[in-house]
Motif scaffolding. Structure first.
Motif: not given
Length: 129
Positions: A31-32, A50-53, A60-66
């Motif tokens: 959340i920004l 672009y592929r990670k965010a 910001v929707i960010y690709l992250c490890r679970k």
């Protein structure tokens, strides 16, 4: 209007989504502090890849490890997103300053043109006296 830096306020735990075909990866919505301008978003995304965010509204929707530690404040993903935000803020402040300087120059040119017109009108009125 002067640009105010954007910051991460938190993440939306209810908005975290599992990545299809990757049981150890999730999309984390950070959340920004406010919805970023388009130029800011483009700068952020160019740095974040672009592929990670992606940016949706004020998130910001960010690709992250679970991994809870990676997602939480000062975790790996949080810090990466914060670093890209700092970069986008710095870059956007430069853009904002350039736009403000351009507006000042345009306003000065407009005032100068008005002054020229006023002087010409005065000259023309005095011509017939």
């Amino acid at each position: 209007m002067t640009f105010r830096d954007i910051e991460i306020l938190d993440f939306d735990a209810n908005g975290i989504e599992q990545v299809a075909d990757h049981e150890n990866m999730v999309h984390v919505p950070y959340i920004l502090s406010n919805k970023p301008p388009e130029e800011w978003a483009q700068c952020f995304l160019s740095k974040a890849a672009y592929r990670k965010a992606r940016i949706v509204g004020d998130r910001v929707i960010y690709l992250c490890r679970k991994d809870k530690a990676a997602i939480n404040r000062n975790g790996e993903c949080w810090n990466i997103v914060a670093k890209y935000i700092e970069y986008a803020n710095r870059h956007y402040r430069e853009i904002d300053a350039q736009q403000q300087q351009k507006r000042v120059r345009e306003e000065e040119a407009r005032r100068h043109e008005e002054e020229k017109n006023i002087k010409f009108e005065e000259w023309r009125r005095n011509l017939t006296r």
